[in-house]
Design a protein around this motif. Sequence first.
Motif, PDB file in Angstrom:
ATOM      1  N   LYS A 198     -16.872  77.112   6.607  1.00 29.36           N
ATOM      2  CA  LYS A 198     -16.405  78.459   6.236  1.00 29.36           C
ATOM      3  C   LYS A 198     -15.376  78.715   6.946  1.00 29.36           C
ATOM      4  CE  LYS A 198     -20.951  80.610   6.689  1.00 29.36           C
ATOM      5  NZ  LYS A 198     -22.180  81.246   6.440  1.00 29.36           N
ATOM      6  N   TYR A 199     -14.989  80.129   6.324  1.00 25.03           N
ATOM      7  CA  TYR A 199     -14.144  80.843   7.478  1.00 25.03           C
ATOM      8  C   TYR A 199     -15.029  81.772   8.015  1.00 25.03           C
ATOM      9  CZ  TYR A 199      -9.949  78.015   8.051  1.00 25.03           C
ATOM     10  OH  TYR A 199      -8.998  77.853   8.480  1.00 25.03           O
ATOM     11  N   GLY A 200     -14.175  82.727   9.038  1.00 26.43           N
ATOM     12  CA  GLY A 200     -15.268  84.273   9.450  1.00 26.43           C
ATOM     13  C   GLY A 200     -14.595  84.916   8.477  1.00 26.43           C
ATOM     14  N   ALA A 201     -15.123  86.914   9.387  1.00 24.12           N
ATOM     15  CA  ALA A 201     -14.298  87.779   8.632  1.00 24.12           C
ATOM     16  C   ALA A 201     -13.465  88.441   9.897  1.00 24.12           C
ATOM     17  CB  ALA A 201     -15.642  88.823   8.647  1.00 24.12           C
ATOM     18  N   GLU A 202     -13.698  87.895  11.420  1.00 24.94           N
ATOM     19  CA  GLU A 202     -13.154  87.999  12.345  1.00 24.94           C
ATOM     20  C   GLU A 202     -11.962  87.336  12.814  1.00 24.94           C
ATOM     21  OE1 GLU A 202     -14.192  89.270  16.896  1.00 24.94           O
ATOM     22  OE2 GLU A 202     -14.557  87.391  16.128  1.00 24.94           O
ATOM     23  N   THR A 262     -15.533  74.593  16.169  1.00 28.28           N
ATOM     24  CA  THR A 262     -15.966  75.668  16.451  1.00 28.28           C
ATOM     25  C   THR A 262     -15.047  76.867  16.977  1.00 28.28           C
ATOM     26  OG1 THR A 262     -18.771  75.214  16.228  1.00 28.28           O
ATOM     27  CG2 THR A 262     -17.665  77.460  16.762  1.00 28.28           C
ATOM     28  N   ARG A 270      -9.108  82.544  11.372  1.00 26.42           N
ATOM     29  CA  ARG A 270      -9.973  83.792  11.090  1.00 26.42           C
ATOM     30  C   ARG A 270     -11.711  82.727  12.342  1.00 26.42           C
ATOM     31  NH1 ARG A 270      -9.308  85.486   5.548  1.00 26.42           N
ATOM     32  NH2 ARG A 270     -11.458  84.309   5.749  1.00 26.42           N
ATOM     33  N   ASN A 271     -12.283  83.241  12.246  1.00 30.76           N
ATOM     34  CA  ASN A 271     -13.394  82.009  13.446  1.00 30.76           C
ATOM     35  C   ASN A 271     -13.620  81.206  11.749  1.00 30.76           C
ATOM     36  OD1 ASN A 271     -14.831  84.888  11.917  1.00 30.76           O
ATOM     37  ND2 ASN A 271     -16.490  83.357  12.797  1.00 30.76           N
ATOM     38  N   CYS A 272     -14.265  80.621  12.285  1.00 34.96           N
ATOM     39  CA  CYS A 272     -14.900  79.478  12.268  1.00 34.96           C
ATOM     40  C   CYS A 272     -15.865  78.404  12.074  1.00 34.96           C
ATOM     41  CB  CYS A 272     -13.612  78.992  11.198  1.00 34.96           C
ATOM     42  SG  CYS A 272     -12.622  78.353  12.111  1.00 34.96           S
ATOM     43  N   THR A 273     -16.290  77.845  11.796  1.00 40.87           N
ATOM     44  CA  THR A 273     -17.171  76.620  11.666  1.00 40.87           C
ATOM     45  C   THR A 273     -16.821  74.990  11.172  1.00 40.87           C
ATOM     46  OG1 THR A 273     -18.832  78.028  13.389  1.00 40.87           O
ATOM     47  CG2 THR A 273     -19.234  75.305  11.836  1.00 40.87           C
ATOM     48  N   THR A 321      -4.579  81.327   7.387  1.00 38.69           N
ATOM     49  CA  THR A 321      -5.786  82.158   7.351  1.00 38.69           C
ATOM     50  C   THR A 321      -6.486  81.598   8.975  1.00 38.69           C
ATOM     51  OG1 THR A 321      -7.300  81.692   5.273  1.00 38.69           O
ATOM     52  CG2 THR A 321      -8.741  81.911   6.844  1.00 38.69           C
ATOM     53  N   ASN A 373     -13.874  80.403  17.831  1.00 34.13           N
ATOM     54  CA  ASN A 373     -13.867  82.100  17.995  1.00 34.13           C
ATOM     55  C   ASN A 373     -13.051  82.642  18.923  1.00 34.13           C
ATOM     56  OD1 ASN A 373     -16.707  81.663  16.400  1.00 34.13           O
ATOM     57  ND2 ASN A 373     -17.867  80.612  18.192  1.00 34.13           N
TER      58      ASN A 373
END
Length: 315
Positions: free
Chosen positions: A46-50, A144, A127-130, A125, A146
């Motif tokens: 998933k992607y994060g919001a940052e 990962t 954005r930060n992700c893992t 997209t 960030n």
Amino acid sequence: MLTFSSAVSPISYSPLLNTTNSRSIDDTDLSIPASVEGSPFMLNGKYGAEKIPITSVLMNALSGLADLAHLDHDRHIDAFHVPNLPDYTDVDIHLQPVAPDTDFEVQHATLGIYFVIYNMITKHTFRNCTFTLDYKDISLLQVTINKRPKPKYGLDANAQNSSSSIPTSSPNSPTALSDKPGPIPHFEFVPGPEEALVPQAVFIAMMATIKSVSTFPSTDIVQPFRAGALGFNVRFQCMRMEKPRTEPPFLLYGHLVDVVRGIPGYMLRERKWQGMMIVVTWGREEIIGEGVVDKGGLELGGLGFDGTEGNVSVA
């Protein structure tokens, strides 16, 4: 240090030492192609919001792929922390095994980085992700990415303002153990026709090229080929010379990786996202290889590498 020069405006440039005049690209530069299906590999995560800096993640990911390409592709490593380039220290790219495994193969690290960046670009997209890289129902490794805060002190802080700073490698980085092919030839970048190339398409095409040639030992002699990423209208071609060499020195895959890793950085600095010729010489006189970056896709069934990408499941 690698030397790059342009027939229009000669410069001295190393792909690992970007100058303070480096430029940025934004996320409006690319029209998104459809995802490519058909690979047994899958990204799950998933992607994060940052938001993360686009230029930094692309430059560091390309450099990390080049570092990995100098290793045996079936070698096992316990982790890989992509060393930050001096002008792009605000992104962190880290690969680690998925329990119960304690290591992973270099070739899977290459695929993990490549597929995540491919997904970022095609999905528009950043954005930060893992993500985990899975093969069928087996998780091979975790990637990962960030955003890192800009440091005020220490080596990274100096690197922000110094074109001569050398990036430090993580203890887990295989960079220092790579099998590079010995003396480094010179190569000249010669701007070609004024056909505009999309910056992010250039990055992913060069990453696809390194991914493709990373399966060959660094010390093997380069054979003519073309490579790129499906869905993007940029390719790299290593040309068949008019008079093929019959004795050393030869252009080796390790040399080629270092040529390709420097192409986006050169275009970024020169603000010229256009087709170009690359002439590789030994001792600045003896031509040992020629290449082209131009507009064009892969021709399935022709001379080149299969461009099939991985499937992606994004939460």
